[in-house]
Design an enzyme around this catalytic site. Sequence first.
Site, PDB file in Angstrom:
ATOM      1  N   LYS A 144       0.818  -1.218   0.000  1.00 20.64           N
ATOM      2  CA  LYS A 144       0.000   0.000   0.000  1.00 20.64           C
ATOM      3  C   LYS A 144       0.848   1.263   0.000  1.00 20.64           C
ATOM      4  CE  LYS A 144      -3.968   1.829   2.658  1.00 20.64           C
ATOM      5  NZ  LYS A 144      -4.853   1.472   3.825  1.00 20.64           N
ATOM      6  N   CYS A 179      -7.338   0.029  -0.296  1.00 22.97           N
ATOM      7  CA  CYS A 179      -8.122   0.935   0.528  1.00 22.97           C
ATOM      8  C   CYS A 179      -7.951   2.418   0.216  1.00 22.97           C
ATOM      9  CB  CYS A 179      -7.853   0.648   1.995  1.00 22.97           C
ATOM     10  SG  CYS A 179      -9.233   1.188   3.011  1.00 22.97           S
TER      11      CYS A 179
HETATM   12  N1  ING Z   1      -9.271   3.180   5.524  1.00 22.58           N
HETATM   13  C1  ING Z   1      -9.954   4.340   5.152  1.00 22.58           C
HETATM   14  C2  ING Z   1     -10.085   4.550   3.656  1.00 22.58           C
HETATM   15  O1  ING Z   1      -9.356   5.271   3.008  1.00 22.58           O
HETATM   16  C3  ING Z   1     -10.593   6.564   5.701  1.00 22.58           C
HETATM   17  C4  ING Z   1      -9.469   5.576   5.844  1.00 22.58           C
HETATM   18  C5  ING Z   1     -11.811   6.344   6.361  1.00 22.58           C
HETATM   19  C6  ING Z   1     -10.455   7.637   4.860  1.00 22.58           C
HETATM   20  C7  ING Z   1     -12.860   7.257   6.192  1.00 22.58           C
HETATM   21  C8  ING Z   1     -11.485   8.556   4.675  1.00 22.58           C
HETATM   22  C9  ING Z   1     -12.694   8.373   5.344  1.00 22.58           C
HETATM   23  O2  ING Z   1     -11.032   3.994   3.135  1.00 22.58           O
HETATM   24  C10 ING Z   1      -8.087   2.651   5.113  1.00 22.58           C
HETATM   25  N2  ING Z   1      -7.716   1.510   5.700  1.00 22.58           N
HETATM   26  O3  ING Z   1      -7.381   3.204   4.279  1.00 22.58           O
END
Ligand code: ING
Length: 317
Positions: free
Chosen positions: A127, A171
């Site tokens: 990542k 993600c």
């Molecule tokens: N999780 C989230 C993502 O980018 C996040 C972090 C959550 C960003 C909510 C914005 C809003 O989907 C990971 N693990 O990257």
Amino acid sequence: MPRSLVIAAAQLGPVQRAHTREQVVQRMLVLLRDAAAMGAELVVFPELCLTTFFPRWLIEDEAELDAYYETRMPGPATQALFDEAKRLGVGLHLGYAELQHEGDRKRRFNAAMLVERDGRVASIYRKVHLPGHAEPEPWRRFQHLEKRYFEPGPGFTAVRAFGGVVGVAICNDRRWSETYRVLGLQGVELVLIGYNTPVHNPPAPEHDRLGDFHNHLVMQAGAYQNGTWVVGVAKAGVEEGCEMIGGSCIIAPTGEVVALCSTRDDELAVARCDLDLCNSYKRSVFDFAKHRQPHAYGLIVSRTGAIPPEQDRGSKS
Ligand code: ING
């Protein structure tokens, strides 16, 4: 003969702290076998799918932290999954925390492995975009310590697999248009993205109501703007009190969602994906060679943070 590939988005419901890898693998085997029975040739599992999303806590004991990582993939708990996939002739994608020992140095990545139908490892992706923070922030309902627990990976490399050109992201990567374009510039036709996304984002609670919308918005845009299929797969539901979105889906190069999960539990969304559907986009509106103007894009690489103009051009001073 269309280059079609039957793909299963294999969404997982929550994995609690007490759940063992073996218990999770048993759930994954059920999804794998069901997907194979539905004709799937590739089964896509989520980010960090073997354990609970541990970056939501500050873990100061190194041995306790290391226990969330894999030093080998497949490892003791996942060998059965790899063996069954190979027996079924089905490809796999799964996300996991990777711990590498380089001499006396430890390197930690949020990783995802792509395995071909014959069991060959086609790629390991690490990542690039790590969200959250490195130091604990007690004001948060829960932490998001990916910047503490992982290093950024080197980049996005598409590989030839499953009869096409396949890329992997993880993600938060899916929220950055650069992710899809770097893969798009390699001719990607299928992008696989596992995610663990809390509904609540402590720095911006006003975004919470839009979590599901933003999830699909970014992947649909990435698919259309690069003429590629995109498969997004959640680990979903309430993990240790933290609610995470679902919305696992398969998105065509048209930008349309063609298969969608409707629960926040273990669930399959399956579609036959014609990789040649990419061609009309790659050869017309998004014919990069014909239409892109890199001379105008320099800031995308040379500049990290935004720098607004000095002053309003219309101002008197
Ligand atoms: N999780 C989230 C993502 O980018 C996040 C972090 C959550 C960003 C909510 C914005 C809003 O989907 C990971 N693990 O990257």
